[in-house]
Design an enzyme around this catalytic site. Structure first.
Site, mmCIF file in Angstrom:
data_model
loop_
_atom_site.group_PDB
_atom_site.id
_atom_site.type_symbol
_atom_site.label_atom_id
_atom_site.label_comp_id
_atom_site.label_asym_id
_atom_site.label_seq_id
_atom_site.Cartn_x
_atom_site.Cartn_y
_atom_site.Cartn_z
ATOM 1 C CG HIS A 164 76.521 139.250 104.484
ATOM 2 N ND1 HIS A 164 77.206 138.719 105.556
ATOM 3 C CD2 HIS A 164 75.210 139.059 104.739
ATOM 4 C CE1 HIS A 164 76.335 138.213 106.417
ATOM 5 N NE2 HIS A 164 75.117 138.411 105.952
ATOM 6 C CG ASN A 203 72.780 127.976 105.773
ATOM 7 O OD1 ASN A 203 73.169 126.857 105.497
ATOM 8 N ND2 ASN A 203 72.269 128.268 106.955
#
Length: 271
Positions: free
Chosen positions: A222, A192
């Site tokens: 990330h 998302n």
């Protein structure tokens, strides 16, 4: 502030715990909503002494001022338009649902027409304020590599079709590498953040997403790279996974709390 919650998972539990502790001031949860009695939200509601209701009309009857969606892409489709059309602020945590242009345009139009706030928090990443500022000057490239332990990628039909044995990985394996628009729907509970990054920046077609299963990782890690006229930005985030759901970063759970605080704030720092 009267708040409703869609969903009965780790994010909903965290919200209830902190609201019960008084960490958000005068916030009252008026209902947890689901689509049927069979969903786990009913048990969570009973545990915290909160009403459990089924369907958007029953939720609206509880008169929420804001609703936190912490369930699924489908929940955004089912509840979003009606809530915004009723003037209720909507915090969307399943930001990947907004990769559907028609849905996003419907929600944005309803928010504008009825004076309601559509709020998509940063979730498990940061740097969106810098990205938005850079985009005004001009951004050439945005990439995000969503790298998680193999357990976080289990149970996903797209990954199962790849034929990768996640239990036997000895080195990182790339599950997807391409435009965010095509990649986000493959991982409805995992990336998302890539959709949010895209929508805050240069769009789903120009933002590149890489999804990686890495057996050596403990944290959901990330990497974000932004290249443009204002310079280059590189961000690395090492997120502790939620104990209840390894697909979700603990930071994403707390992002929901920060979003509720931001709705009520009379002063804001950052964008």
């Amino acid at each position: 502030m009267r708040v409703g919650i869609i969903g009965g998972g780790s994010i909903a539990r965290l919200l209830l715990q902190h609201i019960r502790a008084g960490d958000l001031g005068g916030v009252e949860v008026v209902a947890i909503v689901g689509r049927s009695d069979a969903l786990r939200g009913k048990g969570l509601a009973a545990e915290f002494g909160v009403p459990f209701v089924i369907g958007v009309e029953a939720l609206l009857a509880c008169r929420p001022e804001a609703v936190v969606e912490a369930a699924s892409h489908e929940a955004v489709h089912l509840f979003g338009p009606s809530l915004l059309s009723a003037g209720v602020a909507l915090i969307v945590l399943s930001g990947g649902a907004l990769a559907d242009d028609a849905l996003r345009e419907t929600l944005e139009r309803a928010a504008a027409q009825h004076g309601a706030l559509l709020y998509v928090p940063s979730g498990g990443i940061g740097g969106l304020d810098a990205l938005k500022a850079a985009c005004i000057a001009g951004v050439d490239e945005v990439t995000i590599a969503v790298t998680k332990p193999p357990a976080a990628w289990k149970g996903i039909p797209y990954v199962e079709r790849l034929g990768i044995d996640l239990d036997r990985l000895s080195a990182p394996v790339t599950l997807y590498d391409g435009p965010a628009r095509a990649g986000v729907p493959h991982f409805p509970a995992n990336v998302n953040i890539a959709a949010v990054l895209s929508l805050a920046g240069i769009g789903l077609d120009r933002t590149r997403l890489k999804a990686v299963a890495d057996p050596k990782l403990v944290h959901n890690t990330h990497y974000i790279d932004i290249r443009g006229k204002t310079g280059n930005i590189s961000i690395k985030l090492e997120n502790v996974p939620s104990a209840e759901n390894p697909k979700t970063a603990l930071l994403a759970c707390y992002s929901a709390l920060a979003a509720l605080k931001a709705i009520r704030a009379s002063a804001r720092y950052g964008t």
